[in-house]
Design a protein around this motif. Structure first.
Motif, PDB file in Angstrom:
ATOM      1  N   ARG A  75       0.751  -1.119  -0.008  1.00 49.04           N
ATOM      2  CA  ARG A  75       0.045  -0.107   0.039  1.00 49.04           C
ATOM      3  C   ARG A  75       0.862   1.223  -0.085  1.00 49.04           C
ATOM      4  NH1 ARG A  75      -4.244  -0.677   4.718  1.00 49.04           N
ATOM      5  NH2 ARG A  75      -4.979   1.095   3.697  1.00 49.04           N
ATOM      6  N   LYS A  78       0.226   8.024   1.548  1.00 45.75           N
ATOM      7  CA  LYS A  78      -0.330   9.403   1.167  1.00 45.75           C
ATOM      8  C   LYS A  78       0.421  10.541   1.885  1.00 45.75           C
ATOM      9  CE  LYS A  78      -4.516  12.388   1.030  1.00 45.75           C
ATOM     10  NZ  LYS A  78      -5.938  12.513   1.172  1.00 45.75           N
ATOM     11  N   ARG A  98      -0.445   7.835   6.721  1.00 43.18           N
ATOM     12  CA  ARG A  98      -1.893   7.538   5.966  1.00 43.18           C
ATOM     13  C   ARG A  98      -1.656   6.972   4.770  1.00 43.18           C
ATOM     14  NH1 ARG A  98      -6.526   9.864   7.428  1.00 43.18           N
ATOM     15  NH2 ARG A  98      -8.070   9.809   5.730  1.00 43.18           N
ATOM     16  N   TYR A 100      -3.190   4.680   1.372  1.00 43.01           N
ATOM     17  CA  TYR A 100      -4.126   4.457   0.196  1.00 43.01           C
ATOM     18  C   TYR A 100      -4.744   3.057   0.425  1.00 43.01           C
ATOM     19  CZ  TYR A 100      -3.226   8.987  -1.919  1.00 43.01           C
ATOM     20  OH  TYR A 100      -3.162  10.463  -2.173  1.00 43.01           O
ATOM     21  N   ASP A 101      -6.034   2.955   0.252  1.00 43.26           N
ATOM     22  CA  ASP A 101      -6.486   1.604   0.122  1.00 43.26           C
ATOM     23  C   ASP A 101      -6.097   0.991  -1.325  1.00 43.26           C
ATOM     24  OD1 ASP A 101      -8.047   1.992   2.289  1.00 43.26           O
ATOM     25  OD2 ASP A 101      -9.873   2.646   1.373  1.00 43.26           O
ATOM     26  N   GLN A 106     -10.786  -0.517  -5.315  1.00 43.55           N
ATOM     27  CA  GLN A 106     -11.411   0.545  -5.791  1.00 43.55           C
ATOM     28  C   GLN A 106     -10.652   1.155  -7.216  1.00 43.55           C
ATOM     29  OE1 GLN A 106     -11.512   2.995  -2.284  1.00 43.55           O
ATOM     30  NE2 GLN A 106     -13.621   2.881  -1.759  1.00 43.55           N
ATOM     31  N   GLN A 110     -10.960   6.853  -7.614  1.00 43.45           N
ATOM     32  CA  GLN A 110     -11.921   6.936  -6.228  1.00 43.45           C
ATOM     33  C   GLN A 110     -10.943   6.367  -5.071  1.00 43.45           C
ATOM     34  OE1 GLN A 110     -15.527   4.647  -7.135  1.00 43.45           O
ATOM     35  NE2 GLN A 110     -16.158   6.169  -8.942  1.00 43.45           N
ATOM     36  N   ARG A 111      -9.982   6.205  -5.226  1.00 45.50           N
ATOM     37  CA  ARG A 111      -9.063   5.468  -3.745  1.00 45.50           C
ATOM     38  C   ARG A 111      -9.316   6.500  -2.622  1.00 45.50           C
ATOM     39  NH1 ARG A 111      -3.498   4.292  -5.998  1.00 45.50           N
ATOM     40  NH2 ARG A 111      -3.055   3.520  -3.528  1.00 45.50           N
ATOM     41  N   HIS A 112      -9.657   5.974  -1.609  1.00 48.51           N
ATOM     42  CA  HIS A 112      -9.432   6.319  -0.264  1.00 48.51           C
ATOM     43  C   HIS A 112      -8.276   6.091   0.498  1.00 48.51           C
ATOM     44  CE1 HIS A 112     -13.686   7.866  -0.844  1.00 48.51           C
ATOM     45  NE2 HIS A 112     -13.863   6.606  -1.170  1.00 48.51           N
ATOM     46  N   SER A 113      -8.114   6.786   1.484  1.00 51.74           N
ATOM     47  CA  SER A 113      -6.970   6.656   2.551  1.00 51.74           C
ATOM     48  C   SER A 113      -7.412   6.418   4.050  1.00 51.74           C
ATOM     49  CB  SER A 113      -6.213   7.652   2.321  1.00 51.74           C
ATOM     50  OG  SER A 113      -6.451   9.102   2.605  1.00 51.74           O
ATOM     51  N   SER A 114      -6.659   5.846   5.052  1.00 51.32           N
ATOM     52  CA  SER A 114      -7.132   5.880   6.100  1.00 51.32           C
ATOM     53  C   SER A 114      -5.826   5.746   6.955  1.00 51.32           C
ATOM     54  CB  SER A 114      -7.869   4.445   6.458  1.00 51.32           C
ATOM     55  OG  SER A 114      -7.257   3.252   6.085  1.00 51.32           O
TER      56      SER A 114
END
Length: 487
Positions: A75, A78, A98, A100-101, A106, A110-114
């Motif tokens: 992964r 970010k 942080r 990225y998925d 996805q 449209q990739r999100h991060s967490s």
């Protein structure tokens, strides 16, 4: 003499990965004050060990998020930020990346991060620190609690009164959220079911009383205080639990009392004896909690009122005797020369007490009525006559309202059964007064006082640690391991 303290990092297979220095201590000639570790040295050691231990634990936890669990791809990052985490042994600044998925979940657009670490450590304070903050804040002022924790632990200046109060109230609100819904009555089942239950333990004795706390939003002299109801439930073996709440603020007073009784093993076929001062609030609180309950008026509050009236009557006797002595200076003062009315009142008050002691409220009310009439038609007008008449009228209303709760106190006393709420008077002192009134000259909001009372009774009942162990399973596991090691 020099002593070097190190941490040895070992792999799962037991091989040493690395060794890190924590501190180096030096001692010259042996002296009593330098024997062993000093408090400052122990703080430094604990802080250093904590920093390295947490760093390793965080690295191990974050390792599972570096790759996608489905495709195994690494992964991408970010960014990162510093996460503050407060523990018993100092404040830690942890790097929270942080991530990225993975693209296999996805589309790239449209990739999100967490931030896995931020999600994991969302409280920013360790459970052990929250536990100690809540415990000591419930026992003494926030300022003293901070000074105590800072004196013995390497917390330094990372905790202040505002954050401690906020943490304590958050814990109290979580305790409150677990309380069930309020009900009009808590009697469950039917007499046939109660008869099939196991043989109950001896009766529970519950005393109820109230105290007053200085209000912060005082608008007038009469609104300067609000009432706090507290009580104590005592088992036959002496084991006791206390509870408390702010009257007219708490929405679940009956549920609160019922949960205390339930925690002591209450069964529907078990006797419960409630003792109170006869006030409307405590009288309604104890209703419909158990089918085998018995509600009694506290003897102490009866005899206290009678004692005040008797002392006032004796004062009038002395006053009238002094007036006669002034008119007849040649005669020696003697209470027997006084009017017969005060002496008769004194005998009537003694008789009232005797009838009430034996549970005869009907005869006591008749005698109280006679006292009232005698005072009204008495021609002489000593100083406290009107005040005594007012007290007699109030006492008559008090006995009339609570006549159904007056037992045969003499019979109960001879059988070693409780007749007073003396054990609750001390409860009012250590539950309410010591923290809110006597040595803590503060003004309280009803919400703040109520929330502090909930954590305070948990501490006094030795339940707070159990509550934290239920919320944070790791605390219970560590505590059990420590007990095994000590054994």
């Amino acid at each position: 003499m020099k002593i070097r303290i190190q941490i040895v990092m070992e792999a799962a297979n037991g091989e040493t990965e690395r060794v890190e220095d924590i501190a180096e201590l030096e001692r010259s000639s042996p002296q009593p004050e330098t024997l062993g570790l000093t408090l400052a040295e122990s703080k430094t050691l604990l802080q250093g060990i904590q920093q390295r231990m947490v760093s390793e634990q965080v690295a191990e936890y974050m390792a599972q998020f570096n790759t996608c669990p489905d495709c195994g791809a690494r992964r991408t990052k970010k960014g990162q930020h510093t996460l503050v985490y407060r523990t018993l042994f100092g404040k830690l600044n942890l790097i929270s990346p942080r991530l990225y998925d993975c693209a296999c979940h996805q589309p790239h657009q449209q990739r999100h991060s967490s931030s896995p670490l931020a999600t994991w450590l969302n409280a920013h304070s360790s459970p052990e620190l929250l536990y100690l903050e809540t415990k000591f804040a419930s026992l003494m002022s926030y300022g003293l609690s901070i000074r105590l924790l800072s004196e013995v632990l390497p917390i330094a200046d990372e905790v202040n009164a505002t954050s401690m109060r906020r943490h304590q109230q958050q814990i109290a609100e979580r305790i409150e959220s677990e309380l069930g819904e309020e009900q009009f009555q808590f009697i469950k089942g039917c007499p046939d079911e109660w008869g099939r239950q196991p043989r109950p333990e001896p009766p529970l004795t519950v005393g109820l009383d109230g105290g007053y706390v200085h209000a912060s939003d005082q608008k007038s002299r009469t609104e300067g205080w609000f009432e706090v109801i507290t009580g104590k439930s005592v088992k036959a073996d002496g084991d006791a639990k206390v509870f408390a709440f702010v009257n007219k603020y708490d929405a679940k007073p009956k549920r609160r009392l019922y949960e205390v009784l339930k925690s002591q093993g209450l069964q529907m076929n078990q006797q419960v004896v409630f003792l109170s001062d006869g006030g409307d609030t405590v009288r309604s609180l104890q209703r419909y909690l158990s089918p085998e309950s018995e509600h009694l008026l506290d003897w102490f509050h009866i005899t206290m009122r009678l004692t005040v009236m008797k002392q006032m009557t004796k004062g009038m006797i002395r006053e009238l005797a002094a007036q006669k002595n002034q008119k007849k200076p040649q005669k020696e003062a003697d209470e027997s020369e006084n009017s017969d009315v005060p002496a008769q009142l004194l005998k009537q008050l003694e008789s009232i007490k005797w009838h009430l002691w034996h549970g005869n409220a009907t005869e006591a009310l008749a005698l109280i009525y006679d006292v009232n009439v005698d005072l009204e038609i008495w021609e002489e007008n000593p100083t406290n006559k009107k005040k005594l008449l007012k007290l007699v009228c109030e006492f008559e209303n008090y006995i009339r309202a609570n006549g159904g709760f007056i037992p045969n106190y003499g019979d109960r006393y001879r059988h070693n059964e409780t007749i007073t709420t003396a054990f609750v008077e001390s409860t009012v002192n250590y539950v309410i007064s010591k923290r809110f009134v006597k040595k803590q000259q503060m003004r309280w909001t009803q919400r703040g006082a109520h929330l502090l009372l909930q954590t305070r009774v948990q501490v006094l009942n030795d339940d707070l640690r159990k509550t934290f162990g239920r919320w944070f399973q790791g605390m219970s596991v560590m505590e059990n391991e420590q007990e095994k090691m000590a054994a």
